[in-house]
Write an enzyme that holds these catalytic residues in place. Structure first.
Site, PDB file in Angstrom:
ATOM      1  N   LYS A 179      51.881  14.446  72.260  1.00 26.85           N
ATOM      2  CA  LYS A 179      51.021  14.982  71.721  1.00 26.85           C
ATOM      3  C   LYS A 179      50.999  16.209  72.228  1.00 26.85           C
ATOM      4  CE  LYS A 179      46.814  15.278  70.782  1.00 26.85           C
ATOM      5  NZ  LYS A 179      46.228  16.521  69.861  1.00 26.85           N
ATOM      6  N   LYS A 247      42.569  22.856  78.021  1.00 33.21           N
ATOM      7  CA  LYS A 247      43.640  21.502  78.962  1.00 33.21           C
ATOM      8  C   LYS A 247      44.393  21.073  78.608  1.00 33.21           C
ATOM      9  CE  LYS A 247      41.623  17.277  76.941  1.00 33.21           C
ATOM     10  NZ  LYS A 247      42.023  16.719  76.069  1.00 33.21           N
TER      11      LYS A 247
HETATM   12  P1  NAP Z   1      34.072  15.285  72.929  1.00 30.89           P
HETATM   13  O1  NAP Z   1      33.513  15.164  71.272  1.00 30.89           O
HETATM   14  O2  NAP Z   1      33.373  15.992  73.752  1.00 30.89           O
HETATM   15  O3  NAP Z   1      33.034  13.975  72.914  1.00 30.89           O
HETATM   16  C1  NAP Z   1      33.524  14.062  74.524  1.00 30.89           C
HETATM   17  C2  NAP Z   1      33.684  12.394  74.737  1.00 30.89           C
HETATM   18  O4  NAP Z   1      33.972  11.857  75.955  1.00 30.89           O
HETATM   19  C3  NAP Z   1      32.082  11.827  73.867  1.00 30.89           C
HETATM   20  O5  NAP Z   1      31.747  11.078  74.062  1.00 30.89           O
HETATM   21  C4  NAP Z   1      31.034  12.668  76.292  1.00 30.89           C
HETATM   22  O6  NAP Z   1      29.876  11.743  76.209  1.00 30.89           O
HETATM   23  C5  NAP Z   1      32.441  12.047  76.661  1.00 30.89           C
HETATM   24  N1  NAP Z   1      32.771  12.373  78.196  1.00 30.89           N
HETATM   25  C6  NAP Z   1      32.416  13.632  78.040  1.00 30.89           C
HETATM   26  N2  NAP Z   1      32.423  13.505  79.948  1.00 30.89           N
HETATM   27  C7  NAP Z   1      32.349  11.831  80.234  1.00 30.89           C
HETATM   28  C8  NAP Z   1      32.340  11.764  81.808  1.00 30.89           C
HETATM   29  N3  NAP Z   1      32.620  12.698  82.658  1.00 30.89           N
HETATM   30  N4  NAP Z   1      32.731  10.549  81.617  1.00 30.89           N
HETATM   31  C9  NAP Z   1      32.225   9.754  80.776  1.00 30.89           C
HETATM   32  N5  NAP Z   1      32.454  10.327  78.991  1.00 30.89           N
HETATM   33  C10 NAP Z   1      32.249  11.244  79.560  1.00 30.89           C
HETATM   34  O7  NAP Z   1      35.236  15.227  72.236  1.00 30.89           O
HETATM   35  P2  NAP Z   1      36.487  14.899  71.690  1.00 30.89           P
HETATM   36  O8  NAP Z   1      36.545  16.029  70.540  1.00 30.89           O
HETATM   37  O9  NAP Z   1      35.652  13.797  70.504  1.00 30.89           O
HETATM   38  O10 NAP Z   1      37.798  14.582  71.891  1.00 30.89           O
HETATM   39  C11 NAP Z   1      38.277  13.773  72.532  1.00 30.89           C
HETATM   40  C12 NAP Z   1      39.314  13.891  72.845  1.00 30.89           C
HETATM   41  O11 NAP Z   1      40.070  13.591  71.205  1.00 30.89           O
HETATM   42  C13 NAP Z   1      39.412  14.583  74.127  1.00 30.89           C
HETATM   43  O12 NAP Z   1      41.334  14.413  74.549  1.00 30.89           O
HETATM   44  C14 NAP Z   1      40.630  15.844  73.256  1.00 30.89           C
HETATM   45  O13 NAP Z   1      41.387  15.956  73.486  1.00 30.89           O
HETATM   46  C15 NAP Z   1      40.950  14.195  71.900  1.00 30.89           C
HETATM   47  N6  NAP Z   1      41.174  14.888  70.414  1.00 30.89           N
HETATM   48  C16 NAP Z   1      40.497  15.499  70.082  1.00 30.89           C
HETATM   49  C17 NAP Z   1      40.741  16.015  68.925  1.00 30.89           C
HETATM   50  C18 NAP Z   1      39.499  16.342  67.825  1.00 30.89           C
HETATM   51  O14 NAP Z   1      39.985  17.371  66.586  1.00 30.89           O
HETATM   52  N7  NAP Z   1      38.285  16.530  68.456  1.00 30.89           N
HETATM   53  C19 NAP Z   1      41.811  15.114  67.358  1.00 30.89           C
HETATM   54  C20 NAP Z   1      42.438  15.188  68.959  1.00 30.89           C
HETATM   55  C21 NAP Z   1      42.058  14.328  69.979  1.00 30.89           C
HETATM   56  P3  NAP Z   1      28.914  12.999  75.652  1.00 30.89           P
HETATM   57  O15 NAP Z   1      28.642  12.117  74.823  1.00 30.89           O
HETATM   58  O16 NAP Z   1      28.170  12.287  76.933  1.00 30.89           O
HETATM   59  O17 NAP Z   1      29.380  13.912  76.306  1.00 30.89           O
END
Ligand code: NAP
Length: 301
Positions: A179, A247
């Site tokens: 990844k 990251k």
């Molecule tokens: P996001 O929208 O920022 O969501 C992050 C999630 O993690 C939210 O539920 C957040 O909760 C939670 N979180 C943040 N800090 C936390 C903590 N200290 N303790 C517990 N929970 C916490 O991010 P996302 O885009 O969904 O991405 C999630 C993962 O998937 C990441 O590792 C990212 O690199 C990966 N990813 C993302 C994509 C994309 O296109 N977006 C594609 C592939 C992979 P709150 O609601 O309270 O903030």
């Protein structure tokens, strides 16, 4: 289509952000029984109302009745906290629980967390995803899983509900390794597409023609298709946060260093993404890296 009762699983889902909320919705739609936990409780409640899930008070509560717990948070420290920290999953894990982490974290963190869970008789698979929120929404993600073949097969019904290309890529940690290399390529390629568009602009060619020729030929790429328009329009509506891409590129550079390899193009795009984050663009889509590429060239698209 909903599964028959015999194939429905009891799933704890932790992390309902951009990706997690959409992935969990597909699990609910497929007939799995969800208990969800999110740091910001209001999002969990909103999800539960929309999709018929139960809201847990803490990560342990999401695990106590589960066969599988899925985590979709940001980084390794967060995965460790929700799985192994106070009121974490391990505190309430039923015997034989399988944890599936779908966040993008360091491969070495995945191995360490897997070893700590194994001591408590909890199985672990690292299963990061590619494809931004539209593919999470459609259930057409690419999922790359590391771990034992038996654990992969246990999780497969869930993967099939969330993904289109579902691969068991090797041992624990190899999902994350693949990844982060993939994402470094995506980041480098986005910067290259931005530089190509700026070169075309400076040379006075029709950018539509440039994009169409590249798309039809050897210059084609997923990032050309997805990010050329947002970069040209300076539209950074967030599909994938720039700070998360930073990251991932850093995780790739660490992984390369651990393996004795070098990835100089990834080093270059790390510098661009870090400058964009310093400039306040971390929460915008990573197409916003064009702002730094433009500033370096003293021109705009
Ligand atoms: P996001 O929208 O920022 O969501 C992050 C999630 O993690 C939210 O539920 C957040 O909760 C939670 N979180 C943040 N800090 C936390 C903590 N200290 N303790 C517990 N929970 C916490 O991010 P996302 O885009 O969904 O991405 C999630 C993962 O998937 C990441 O590792 C990212 O690199 C990966 N990813 C993302 C994509 C994309 O296109 N977006 C594609 C592939 C992979 P709150 O609601 O309270 O903030």
């Amino acid at each position: 289509m909903a599964l028959g009762d015999d194939r429905a699983m009891r799933v704890g889902f932790i992390g309902l952000g951009i990706m997690g909320s959409r992935m969990a919705a597909n699990l609910a739609r497929a007939g799995h029984e969800l208990t969800v936990w999110n740091r910001t409780r209001a999002k969990a409640q909103e999800f539960a109302t929309a999709h018929g899930a139960t809201v847990a008070d803490d990560p342990a509560g999401a695990a106590e009745r589960a066969e599988v717990v899925v985590t979709m948070v940001v980084d390794g420290a967060q995965v460790e906290e929700v799985l192994l920290g106070p009121q974490g999953v391990a505190e309430a894990a039923p015997s034989g629980l399988l944890c599936v982490d779908m966040s993008t974290i360091a491969p070495r963190d995945a191995r360490r967390i897997g070893a700590a869970l194994a001591e408590r008789d909890v199985a672990f698979v690292d299963a990061p995803v590619t494809g931004s929120s539209p593919k999470a929404q459609d259930g057409t993600l690419t999922i790359m899983a590391g771990g034992t073949a038996a654990d992969f097969e246990r999780a497969r019904p869930l993967f099939d509900a969330m993904g289109e290309v579902v691969l068991h890529v090797g041992e624990l940690g190899h999902g994350q390794t693949i990844k982060v290399i993939n994402n470094a390529v995506a980041a480098v390629n986005t910067a290259v597409v931005g530089q190509a568009l700026l070169t075309g602009r400076a040379a006075g060619v029709d950018l539509e023609a440039l994009e169409r020729v590249m798309a039809a030929g050897s210059g084609a790429s997923a990032m050309l298709a997805l990010k050329a328009r947002p970069m040209r329009e300076h539209d950074y509506a967030t599909l994938f946060k720039l700070e998360h891409m930073l990251k991932d590129v850093r995780l790739c550079l660490d992984t390369a260093a651990d393996a004795g390899a070098s990835f100089p193009f990834a080093e270059q795009v790390e510098r661009i993404l870090a400058a964009a984050t310093d400039g306040g663009l971390g929460e915008r889509d990573f197409a916003a890296l064009i702002e730094i590429v433009e500033a370096e060239q003293g021109t705009r698209l």
